[in-house]
Write an enzyme that holds these catalytic residues in place. Sequence first.
Site, short mmCIF file in Angstrom:
data_model
loop_
_atom_site.label_atom_id
_atom_site.label_comp_id
_atom_site.label_asym_id
_atom_site.label_seq_id
_atom_site.Cartn_x
_atom_site.Cartn_y
_atom_site.Cartn_z
N PRO A 46 0.84 -1.15 0.09
CA PRO A 46 -0.05 -0.04 -0.04
C PRO A 46 0.80 1.25 0.12
CG PRO A 46 -0.01 -1.03 2.23
CD PRO A 46 0.89 -1.79 1.46
N ASP A 85 -2.21 2.83 2.46
CA ASP A 85 -1.61 2.87 3.79
C ASP A 85 -1.93 4.56 4.31
OD1 ASP A 85 -0.23 2.41 6.06
OD2 ASP A 85 2.01 2.70 5.23
N TRP A 522 3.80 0.80 10.70
CA TRP A 522 4.23 -0.45 10.06
C TRP A 522 3.50 -1.85 10.32
CZ3 TRP A 522 7.12 -0.57 5.66
CH2 TRP A 522 7.92 0.60 5.58
N GLN A 557 11.87 -1.89 0.82
CA GLN A 557 10.96 -2.46 1.72
C GLN A 557 11.65 -3.78 2.28
OE1 GLN A 557 8.25 -1.35 2.66
NE2 GLN A 557 8.50 0.51 1.31
N TRP A 561 7.90 -3.38 4.49
CA TRP A 561 6.98 -4.37 4.43
C TRP A 561 7.33 -5.89 4.26
CZ3 TRP A 561 3.56 -5.74 -0.30
CH2 TRP A 561 2.28 -5.96 0.24
N LYS A 594 19.85 10.23 -6.03
CA LYS A 594 18.42 10.13 -5.71
C LYS A 594 17.57 11.29 -6.23
CE LYS A 594 16.38 9.18 -1.19
NZ LYS A 594 16.58 8.88 0.45
N LYS A 597 13.31 16.57 -3.73
CA LYS A 597 12.97 17.78 -3.88
C LYS A 597 13.96 18.91 -3.80
CE LYS A 597 7.93 17.32 -2.80
NZ LYS A 597 7.15 17.04 -1.69
#
Length: 1053
Positions: A46, A85, A522, A557, A561, A594, A597
Amino acid sequence: MLKEAAQYDAKTVEQNIRKFWEEIDAYSQVRELRKNGKKFFFVDGPPYTTGRIHLGTAWNKILKDSILRYKSMNGCHILDRAGWDMHGLPIEVKVEGVLGFKSKKDIEKYGVGNFVDKCKEFALSHRDEMTVQFQNLGVWLNWRDPYMTLRDEYIEAAWWTLKQAHQKKLLERGLRVVNWCPRCETAIADSEVEYADVTDPSVYIKFPLANEENTYIVIWTTTPWTIPANIAVAVHPSFEYVKVRVVKDGKEEILIMASELMKNVLKQGRYKEHEVLETILGEDLKIEYKAPLGNKVPKQNEFPHHVYMADFVTAENTGCVHIAPGHGIDDFELGARHNLPIFCPVGADGKYTEEAGDYKGMHVREANKVVLDDLSENGLLLASGKISHRYGHCWRCKTPIIYLATEQWFLRVTDLKEKMLDEIKKVKWYPEWAGSARFADWVTGSRDWCISRQRYWGIPIPVWVCDFCGEVEVMGTMDELKARSGVKTLSDLHRPHVDNIHIKCSKCDNRMSRVPDVFDVWFDSAVASWATLNFPHDQTAFKEWWPADFITEGHDQTRGWFYSQMGASMVSFGKAPYKSVLMHGFTLDTEGKKMSKSLGNVVSPEEVIAKYGAESLRFYVLSQNAPWDDLKFSWDEVGNMHRMMNILWNVYRFPLPYMILDKFNPQDVEDVLALLPLRLEDRWILSKMQSLIKTVDTAMAEYNLHKATRPISEFVLEDLSRWYVQLIRPRTWREANDPDKLAAYYTLYEVLVTLAKLISPFAPHISEEMYQNLVRNVNPEAPASVHMCKWVIPKENLINTELEKSMDIIREIVEASSNARQKLKRKLRWPVKRIVVAPKKEGVAEAVESLESVLKEQTNAKEIVLLNVGEVWEQLGVEVLPNHAALGPAFKKDAGKVIAELKKADGREVKKAILETGSFELKAGTITQEMVSFKDTIPPAIASAAFSAGDAYVDTELTREIESEGYAREVIRRIQDMRKELDLAVEEEINAVVEITDANVVELVLELKDFIAGEIRAKSLDIGSGIEVEGALVKEWDVEGVKMKMGIGRQTG
RNA sequence: GGGCCCGUAGCUUAGCUAGGUGGAGCGCUCGGCUGAUAACCGAGAGGUCUUGCGUUCAAAUCGCAACGGGCCCA
């Protein structure tokens, strides 16, 4: 009936197709169609509902979509609820920002209920926005009934899970050192800590020994604020330590530190003289020391302070480590081992408590300087500097974390570690090292899972504790809570609705209250695999589907997750919640950095779609990298993919007008293909097509999406567009309805339909558009969508690998000949007398013989000459190169004559004689092998070029026929150009006049006058020298140095 | 500081598992084609395969180390 297609406009095609899918509810139809198929349970990781999707999330969903579409076409019954999520600090922080809040007090003042409502509103509205963004990528998931972590039934799945943990004695409340965010005033999980470079104090401090005057043990720290909580010092048992007498400013003192670090410490302290008094092994250091800040923190004087052994001590700085069990993980564990007091004089807000004596009320962030001043005053500060190092921050609000010993709730997953490692091995990981190396490494190093958070927007922890006896009870469902509490209606399981519900203690009959905490978010997503099945309410679905067949997420993850799900599942069911995992990479910018912003290098999926369409983006992310490698985003490469799509579209589009004109109505394609007189090139593309299907299947079996999509691009560009379409062009122009043309039509049709199905998992829009026209417009009985079709199965009877190899050779020869033409600057428009193929290997002859017509046509050659393997073409001359070093000594003064005669001799004969007999007779003497060497010479009108299996020679000698044709084509091409300029329709007729000053050229061109007139669709055509040129468009041309003036006009009446 | 992954032409990359003259695409230069045409095709130039050391008859490929990038951890 087939319809013509406009030029490729990705956005229009995609929008129309998505609208079409909506109209027929294609997604539901597909799932319905496969409901008796093999079950394939997919759990969507999610995304967090904070706002806009980024390139990484787009890639993630595109991977999922392509894999699920592939599985579905292969007959799988797919369960794929999209997930969201929606709880947790990130949203709280955003809402706090909107409301202008600074701390938890503001929230309490505003009202927890109001705050939670705002959070819910935020989450739901962002979910809607993001859904649209995903749909714009063509992603099919169950968007209509997604699983959402804020729903009551989802919350119940989490509650149920915690109850399992409690029943299995895996839930524990305890004092532990946790990562603490002093701004959010909550514990945060290891996985929520983000590391960044910061500058901190780097200080050396002397702790005075209790029983030895003027003697100190030296420690180093970057967190002076933890000194008020110091309880012990740790040293490494096997390091060697020294007692050293030092002098500074005339003052003498004795210091203890690791011997190998002595030089460093003395330099830091600017000691001029020193004398080592004693060396001691770490394990023999039995030391008691006085609290360094006992005068400021009275409580400190109540504790004994000793030196302990610890393996985690490293040979850095001083080799002696300051231990504050209330403020460090290692410290806490050491303290627990030795029963040290867990002294933690800092509160939730990051301010010192009463216990910190003089420091009470001061924020730890401001304390460093004060503590250092105090230490300095006590004469204990040896050196003070700065250090830049990585330090943990709250990943949501970026506040530097502190370590605090607090009461928290834990899942004892470390008890399950061994079993978990076993389960990891049972899961199929793509790539293999994602599980065996990366995930196993993380699990091996993992600690018990702190699941409690002192916040508001989350799943309330369903633990009730007796106010009197401390008994603990966990509520597994809403019904259970209602039954135990007597509460009749409960509208919402969030805070504050569940906060003031009490139940009666089963042990002492006193009141039990809920612990105020909410879950770590989590934990929410951890239960997704059963929550998405509405477990525990729906047991049947769980039995049928669980565990998940497949999940795929980014490599971040691993700790997230992949781990949280594994942990929760081990607690609940004792096994892994997924059978296979594809770990994918991150999207980086072109520099490999990476996207963030702050760097300003973020590219959004919408920008890409706006420029090139979703399909190009999809094909780009799928084919650019192996899924598990990081993807360096490149606009150029997306542009390339768009070009490929455009070519695919043009290949699909080009035959349509002809097919429509001929009323081509494909039926029983397979049967008809078997009857038609297919040319070898037709059989070739059909064979290539089948081979491509096999390649795609092989790649998809291992989720190698890049190895599935790259060969598709290659097929479209190389085989279909650049080769097959070029070969069949003349056949499609033919006006008669002959079987040869039909063979081309049917072949191309079969290829295009197969291709549409083959690419549909990856490029769902364009394939649907092709399918709707090619199939549905012809046969309304066909499945309503390409995505409802069965996956294509390679037709073995169409595969002919020999033919594929032969065609490869022919293509090489064509390329070589075009290379050779270029050397002599002979355009393709001008025929060449012949092309000679000199093979070096077997197989070439067969290829050239069987595909001669293709070769002839594509090289525009009047004749193809095939030599035997190794045979030298007779037209090649041989130049004899005299070897002066050998000739000189052999012929002495006659050498000059010999050389002159050699040069006049026929090189071919000399070479032949030398090769056969070893010598050649001249008038002047006998030439032997060592006296000469040979070089092939090529006549001026001939050029050669090598290909992998031989050489090709192009003979450009002009004949009258060739010149005539060459000039004729020059004329045709220019008039066609002028037709275009006048914007004439293809079938429109014209009147044309061509004036050529050169009478010789006029004669040549006139020989093909009828041919020219036919090609340019001229009703009347005048060609001559000095004739008057008129028409709607008149142009002058320079054709290979020959001046021509042409005029054309519409034929009227 | 540790684990895992990555580092090949100006750019994006194939090849690395199973060592044996490094292939593409984009861009660039030149050319072709003109019934897909604000498209399409061909050729050419361009590489110390990040660096160093090692194994080997032979290393982009195997090993070690360093450097750079990414993710995760301490």
